[in-house]
Design an enzyme around this catalytic site. Structure first.
Site, PDB file in Angstrom:
ATOM      1  N   HIS A   1       3.080 -51.431 -45.661  1.00  0.00           N
ATOM      2  CA  HIS A   1       2.379 -51.278 -44.381  1.00  0.00           C
ATOM      3  C   HIS A   1       3.359 -50.949 -43.264  1.00  0.00           C
ATOM      4  O   HIS A   1       3.022 -50.256 -42.307  1.00  0.00           O
ATOM      5  CB  HIS A   1       1.616 -52.564 -44.025  1.00  0.00           C
ATOM      6  CG  HIS A   1       0.430 -52.803 -44.905  1.00  0.00           C
ATOM      7  ND1 HIS A   1       0.259 -53.972 -45.612  1.00  0.00           N
ATOM      8  CD2 HIS A   1      -0.630 -52.027 -45.200  1.00  0.00           C
ATOM      9  CE1 HIS A   1      -0.869 -53.889 -46.310  1.00  0.00           C
ATOM     10  NE2 HIS A   1      -1.423 -52.717 -46.074  1.00  0.00           N
TER      11      HIS A   1
ATOM     12  N   LYS B   1      -4.094 -61.123 -46.217  1.00  0.00           N
ATOM     13  CA  LYS B   1      -3.028 -60.746 -47.147  1.00  0.00           C
ATOM     14  C   LYS B   1      -1.784 -60.444 -46.331  1.00  0.00           C
ATOM     15  O   LYS B   1      -1.884 -60.048 -45.172  1.00  0.00           O
ATOM     16  CB  LYS B   1      -3.438 -59.513 -47.949  1.00  0.00           C
ATOM     17  CG  LYS B   1      -4.519 -59.818 -48.960  1.00  0.00           C
ATOM     18  CD  LYS B   1      -4.633 -58.716 -49.963  1.00  0.00           C
ATOM     19  CE  LYS B   1      -5.835 -58.966 -50.861  1.00  0.00           C
ATOM     20  NZ  LYS B   1      -6.311 -57.730 -51.468  1.00  0.00           N
TER      21      LYS B   1
ATOM     22  N   HIS C   1       3.015 -56.156 -45.841  1.00  0.00           N
ATOM     23  CA  HIS C   1       4.243 -55.931 -46.616  1.00  0.00           C
ATOM     24  C   HIS C   1       4.969 -54.657 -46.188  1.00  0.00           C
ATOM     25  O   HIS C   1       4.508 -53.956 -45.279  1.00  0.00           O
ATOM     26  CB  HIS C   1       3.965 -55.959 -48.115  1.00  0.00           C
ATOM     27  CG  HIS C   1       2.949 -54.946 -48.556  1.00  0.00           C
ATOM     28  ND1 HIS C   1       3.145 -53.602 -48.416  1.00  0.00           N
ATOM     29  CD2 HIS C   1       1.727 -55.104 -49.131  1.00  0.00           C
ATOM     30  CE1 HIS C   1       2.097 -52.964 -48.891  1.00  0.00           C
ATOM     31  NE2 HIS C   1       1.217 -53.846 -49.321  1.00  0.00           N
TER      32      HIS C   1
HETATM   33  N1  ARG Z   1      -6.131 -51.184 -45.619  1.00  0.00           N
HETATM   34  C1  ARG Z   1      -5.684 -50.106 -46.437  1.00  0.00           C
HETATM   35  C2  ARG Z   1      -4.538 -50.574 -47.339  1.00  0.00           C
HETATM   36  O1  ARG Z   1      -3.878 -51.535 -47.038  1.00  0.00           O
HETATM   37  C3  ARG Z   1      -5.211 -48.912 -45.654  1.00  0.00           C
HETATM   38  C4  ARG Z   1      -6.251 -48.255 -44.774  1.00  0.00           C
HETATM   39  C5  ARG Z   1      -5.890 -46.873 -44.376  1.00  0.00           C
HETATM   40  N2  ARG Z   1      -6.849 -46.259 -43.489  1.00  0.00           N
HETATM   41  C6  ARG Z   1      -8.042 -45.792 -43.859  1.00  0.00           C
HETATM   42  N3  ARG Z   1      -8.837 -45.306 -42.934  1.00  0.00           N
HETATM   43  N4  ARG Z   1      -8.433 -45.779 -45.118  1.00  0.00           N
HETATM   44  O2  ARG Z   1      -4.283 -49.948 -48.344  1.00  0.00           O
END
Ligand code: ARG
Length: 596
Positions: free
Chosen positions: A155, A149, A152
């Site tokens: 992030h 993905k 964006h």
């Molecule tokens: N991949 C997740 C997202 O894009 C964020 C992860 C954040 N870190 C965690 N340990 N949950 O929303």
């Protein structure tokens, strides 16, 4: 591909982070001086009371005597007056006044300048560093985009805040482990494999990367609306992936490689690094331990074939641990990751930087960790931040694929920066690199300029404005300081000889110079505050104040004058500003080019 074992790749802890010398701390000096006068309070207690008056007419530091009034059984005004009358002289203090219950200290400007300038010139880029952490470990989980993905601008905010926090904590004597918890597992990979096998084209994916993967993903959802069996096909592929099927695994790894390739470009642009890329899939073989632990504490409950932990008691919805088909979830993997991180790094704190939409997610699983009996549940910290949108209301939703990709945003920023440089300084060497540094600075700073919980609207105009309250403005001010030093130093920024103990500070008594000194003085406190509040914007806002006061000084006070003493004093001040701006910029993740 870099899904490596995180244990082996810790960032090195710089022993210099811990070295420090005498510091110019006016509150501390005044508290020490006051302590023998006030029997009922020790130095620490006095320090906690001291404040900076809102305007300079009321002094530089002030002791409100209201709280003392109770224990001393006297009116605050009388206490202030008595303290004033009995105050022995102190080299840093010019005079003391008692006004309406406040004891106001006016610093001796030359003594203040002398102590501060010599401290900064001695410490240089260590100025402001404090050994709060004592080498203890902080794990920071940030950026953490999802494979296949787009990365964006949501992030981006996590990346920028997390990166800055890691630098701030390192500066404050902690050892930081920077973890990118990649979203590299979940049923979406089954769907993607199914879509690829039906409609995919290898060369197209190799060419277009994530764009093409996203196109396949979106197509899958469109088609599945007409043809619901596709969903089963996707689920079946995910089951195969979980069971180690060779074809499914090969494709999955390929998707990861393609995605990481693109993410790396962004990290390189921003100058961001990680110590570990252990993503969600890294915990696949560590989930049984979670289930066993939950079972042992009687926390698991069956719910229509799935396994859940109920949190009714804590007014939260239940946490889904295992689905009916036995597959794990985002929650489960976060619990496994936290346990692994505690065992591997023995953290003092584990910090997670995400959008506030995930508040409940973190509250839930932090609670589960606590219920499992881990006393370190209290050391888990969620650092939420507000949403990012683009000016003009362009959406950021991945659903139908109408996302604004960060890469496009960054490319445009560099182009615009390049135009500005071309107009302002066409003969500049390495224009491309400087355009990247300033472009990245514009984007990062605009993300950090408001308190993190605020929603942010990104605007090109604002971010790239060299005169506004922006990253480029601070970078430009830093380059201006470098340019003065270069002129004075025969072409080199550190060509001027500045002996910390021999600066004729009596030439720094004018209001403009004193204003700059007062800002410089605040740097250590601001960094400390940024750390305590987990709020890099404290540093970014500070940098604007410092840059503004320096620019006023620069405008009103000629530096490269004939008089050698005046010139040396002002150059010393410029050097103090240069080093503090550069360090401050570094702490929020910006580079500080010497020429723009
Ligand atoms: N991949 C997740 C997202 O894009 C964020 C992860 C954040 N870190 C965690 N340990 N949950 O929303």
């Amino acid at each position: 591909m870099a899904v490596e074992h995180p244990a082996g790749v810790l960032c090195s802890y710089d022993a210099r982070e811990r070295s420090f010398q005498a510091e110019m701390n006016m509150k501390k000096q005044i508290a020490e001086h006051l302590a023998p006068q006030i029997g009922s309070l020790d130095e620490e207690g006095i320090l906690a009371l001291l404040e900076y008056p809102p305007n300079p007419e009321m002094g530089d530091v002030s002791l409100p005597c209201f709280k003392l009034s109770k224990t001393l059984r006297k009116a605050p005004d009388a206490i202030a007056r008595e303290l004033k009358n009995n105050m022995p002289p102190h080299p840093l203090v010019q005079r003391v006044e008692a006004v309406s219950g406040y004891l106001n200290f006016y610093l001796d400007p030359a003594a203040f300048a002398g102590q501060l300038v010599s401290e900064i010139l001695q410490k240089r880029d260590r100025y402001g560093s404090q050994d709060v952490g004592g080498g203890r470990t902080i794990v920071i989980d940030y950026s953490s985009p999802n494979i296949a993905k787009p990365f964006h601008i949501g992030h981006l905010r996590s990346t920028v805040i997390g990166h800055s926090l890691a630098r701030i904590f390192t500066f404050m004597g902690y050892r930081c482990v920077r973890v990118n918890h990649l979203g590299d597992w979940g049923t979406q990979f089954g769907k993607l494999i199914a879509a690829y096998l039906r409609w995919g084209d290898r060369t197209k994916i190799e060419q277009d990367g994530i764009d093409e993967l996203l196109r396949l993903y979106v197509k899958f959802h469109e088609e599945a609306e007409q043809n619901p069996e596709l969903e089963d096909e996707g689920r079946a592929w995910f089951v195969k992936l979980e069971q180690g099927d060779a074809q499914a695994n090969e494709l999955w790894k390929w998707f990861i490689g393609i995605s990481l390739n693109e993410f790396e470009k962004i990290y390189k642009f921003l100058g961001v690094t990680f110590d570990s890329y252990a993503g969600e899939s890294f915990y696949n073989d560590k989930l049984d331990k979670v289930i066993d632990g939950l079972r042992a504490k009687n926390l698991l409950e069956q719910d229509e074939g799935a396994l859940i932990v109920r949190l009714d008691e804590f007014n939260m919805p239940p946490v889904l641990i295992l689905k009916k088909d036995g597959s794990s979830l985002y929650h489960t993997r976060d619990i496994a990751a936290a346990i692994y991180r505690k065992e591997t790094y023995d953290f003092d704190k584990a910090i997670y930087v995400t959008d506030y939409a995930q508040n409940l997610h973190f509250q839930q699983w932090f609670k589960v960790i606590e219920l499992m009996g881990f006393e370190w549940a209290k050391d888990l910290v969620h650092v939420p931040f507000g949403r990012v949108s683009l000016e003009g209301g362009v959406g950021l939703s991945t659903r139908k694929g109408n996302v604004v990709k960060l890469e496009d945003l960054l490319k445009q920023t560099i182009e615009k920066t390049r135009e500005i440089i071309e107009a302002k300084n066409p003969s500049l060497a390495n224009k491309d690199e400087v355009a990247r540094q300033i472009g990245a600075g514009a984007v990062i700073f605009s993300d950090l300029s408001a308190g993190r919980i605020k929603d942010v609207v990104f605007s090109w105009e604002e971010a790239l404005n060299f005169d506004g309250e922006t990253g480029p403005y601070v970078q430009y001010t830093h380059a201006r300081a470098c340019s003065v030093l270069r002129k004075a130093g025969g072409g080199s920024v550190d060509g001027v000889r500045l002996e910390p103990a021999e600066i004729p500070v009596e030439w720094l008594l004018d209001a403009e110079a004193q204003q700059v000194l007062k800002q410089l003085y605040l740097f250590p406190e601001k960094v400390h505050q940024a750390m305590d509040k987990l709020e890099p914007s404290v540093v970014s806002r500070y940098l604007i104040d410092l840059a503004q006061s320096f620019n006023r000084f620069y405008h009103d006070c000629p530096i490269l004058v004939e008089d050698a003493a005046l010139r040396t004093a002002r150059l010393a001040l410029v050097e103090c500003v240069r080093t503090t701006l550069a360090r401050g910029l570094h702490l929020i993740g910006l580079e500080a080019p010497e020429q723009i």
